[in-house]
Enzyme design. Structure first.
Site, mmCIF file in Angstrom:
data_model
loop_
_atom_site.group_PDB
_atom_site.id
_atom_site.type_symbol
_atom_site.label_atom_id
_atom_site.label_comp_id
_atom_site.label_asym_id
_atom_site.label_seq_id
_atom_site.Cartn_x
_atom_site.Cartn_y
_atom_site.Cartn_z
ATOM 1 N N HIS A 253 0.615 21.682 19.520
ATOM 2 C CA HIS A 253 1.253 22.488 18.485
ATOM 3 C C HIS A 253 0.725 22.113 17.105
ATOM 4 C CE1 HIS A 253 4.383 24.974 16.704
ATOM 5 N NE2 HIS A 253 4.633 23.973 15.874
ATOM 6 N N GLU B 279 -0.767 24.557 14.187
ATOM 7 C CA GLU B 279 -0.220 24.556 12.826
ATOM 8 C C GLU B 279 -1.305 24.209 11.800
ATOM 9 O OE1 GLU B 279 2.299 25.993 12.112
ATOM 10 O OE2 GLU B 279 4.180 25.223 12.935
ATOM 11 N N HIS C 71 0.838 -1.202 0.000
ATOM 12 C CA HIS C 71 0.000 0.000 0.000
ATOM 13 C C HIS C 71 0.868 1.244 0.000
ATOM 14 C CE1 HIS C 71 0.808 -1.317 4.111
ATOM 15 N NE2 HIS C 71 0.870 -0.029 4.435
ATOM 16 N N CYS D 158 7.213 24.012 11.041
ATOM 17 C CA CYS D 158 8.140 25.080 11.446
ATOM 18 C C CYS D 158 9.480 24.532 11.916
ATOM 19 C CB CYS D 158 7.507 25.946 12.530
ATOM 20 S SG CYS D 158 7.372 25.134 14.128
ATOM 21 N N CYS E 143 8.465 19.500 14.499
ATOM 22 C CA CYS E 143 7.259 19.923 13.792
ATOM 23 C C CYS E 143 7.495 19.883 12.288
ATOM 24 C CB CYS E 143 6.838 21.335 14.221
ATOM 25 S SG CYS E 143 5.471 21.990 13.223
HETATM 26 P P1 5GP Z 1 1.576 0.777 7.387
HETATM 27 O O1 5GP Z 1 2.098 1.136 8.730
HETATM 28 O O2 5GP Z 1 1.459 -0.715 7.177
HETATM 29 O O3 5GP Z 1 2.347 1.448 6.286
HETATM 30 O O4 5GP Z 1 0.135 1.391 7.293
HETATM 31 C C1 5GP Z 1 -1.039 0.619 7.294
HETATM 32 C C2 5GP Z 1 -2.219 1.569 7.311
HETATM 33 O O5 5GP Z 1 -3.411 0.833 7.164
HETATM 34 C C3 5GP Z 1 -2.336 2.360 8.601
HETATM 35 O O6 5GP Z 1 -2.319 3.754 8.299
HETATM 36 C C4 5GP Z 1 -3.673 1.909 9.192
HETATM 37 O O7 5GP Z 1 -4.374 2.968 9.806
HETATM 38 C C5 5GP Z 1 -4.411 1.369 7.997
HETATM 39 N N1 5GP Z 1 -5.341 0.284 8.283
HETATM 40 C C6 5GP Z 1 -5.137 -0.756 9.131
HETATM 41 N N2 5GP Z 1 -6.175 -1.616 9.063
HETATM 42 C C7 5GP Z 1 -7.053 -1.103 8.161
HETATM 43 C C8 5GP Z 1 -8.313 -1.552 7.656
HETATM 44 O O8 5GP Z 1 -8.838 -2.612 8.008
HETATM 45 N N3 5GP Z 1 -8.920 -0.756 6.743
HETATM 46 C C9 5GP Z 1 -8.377 0.424 6.310
HETATM 47 N N4 5GP Z 1 -9.070 1.114 5.411
HETATM 48 N N5 5GP Z 1 -7.189 0.860 6.763
HETATM 49 C C10 5GP Z 1 -6.531 0.113 7.671
HETATM 50 ZN ZN ZN Z 2 5.423 24.136 14.033
#
Ligand code: 5GP
Ligand code: ZN
Length: 219
Positions: free
Chosen positions: A208, A212, A135, A194, A191
């Site tokens: 913060h 922002e 992903h 900034c 941050c």
């Molecule tokens: P990673 O840390 O693997 O790069 O990010 C995985 C992402 O998948 C995280 O941002 C998490 O919030 C998201 N995520 C985990 N489980 C699910 C799910 O069942 N459905 C969706 N839509 N997102 C998910």
């Molecule tokens: Zn800042």
């Protein structure tokens, strides 16, 4: 297990409502992250069965595949930018100047440019993903979300642990190939906007980030 949770979207994207699956085609599914770490947080899921369980660093060694992912990422970045314009455009100083110029009688020859919201989106992968299916994160730069609850959440999007898609293919000696050694997630907070340091003070950082966020969307 929970780490396989993204597989269902790839298998049957048509079964989800539009607030979950943004769009799908033969090669990709774009979804909303269920635990968004910014005010807008999307995921691009390639459907290629030979790549979906491969670590991004390895999957992106395939130049043809990488090119496809980069092209689709640009499409999703544009879509996300349009979403930001709809959400925040009315607050933005640049948009207000543009609207004022448009309604002047007669309107000026050269209209002020609207804000370039594409610049406010970051696209990339985690050096150590937690979810098994390949992903690409597509999120607004604000890191402003109730779901940003843990130290590692912030640093995973705000240090070299987050690898921009444009940086691929990675050089063989790229330090990001050894994320544990670099200790990105344990670094002091900085941050994103900034550059101010917050040491290990997460609650202060969160306050913060809210300030922002308010300024960023009005800019
Ligand atoms: P990673 O840390 O693997 O790069 O990010 C995985 C992402 O998948 C995280 O941002 C998490 O919030 C998201 N995520 C985990 N489980 C699910 C799910 O069942 N459905 C969706 N839509 N997102 C998910
Ligand atoms: Zn800042």
């Amino acid at each position: 297990g929970v780490r396989d949770g993204l597989g269902a979207y790839i298998a049957k994207p048509e079964t989800y409502p539009p607030d979950v699956v943004v769009y799908h085609n033969d090669d990709f599914v774009a979804i909303h992250d269920m635990f968004p770490k910014s005010s807008l947080h999307l995921l691009l899921l390639p459907r290629d069965q030979t790549k979906t369980r491969v670590h991004p660093f390895d999957a992106f060694e395939d130049a043809e595949f990488l090119a496809k992912v980069k092209t689709e990422s640009r499409t999703l970045r544009k879509l996300a930018a349009g979403e930001l314009r709809r959400k925040y455009g009315k607050d933005s100083a640049q948009e207000q100047a543009r609207q004022a110029a448009l309604s002047a009688d007669p309107p000026p020859d050269k209209l002020p440019q609207g804000r370039d919201w594409e610049q406010e989106i970051v696209v990339g992968v985690h050096a150590v993903p937690s979810m098994n299916h390949l992903h690409v994160h597509v999120l607004s730069v604000d890191r402003y979300s109730e779901r940003l609850k843990h130290r590692k959440h912030y640093n995973s999007f705000s240090t070299p642990f987050f690898v921009p898609i444009e940086d691929f293919p990675l050089a063989e000696d790229d330090a990001r190939r050894n994320p544990a050694k670099e200790g990105y997630l344990k670094r002091d907070f900085t941050c994103w906007r900034c550059g101010k340091g917050f040491g290990n003070r997460f609650a202060e950082l969160k306050q913060h980030l809210e300030q922002e966020f308010k300024e960023w969307k009005k800019l």
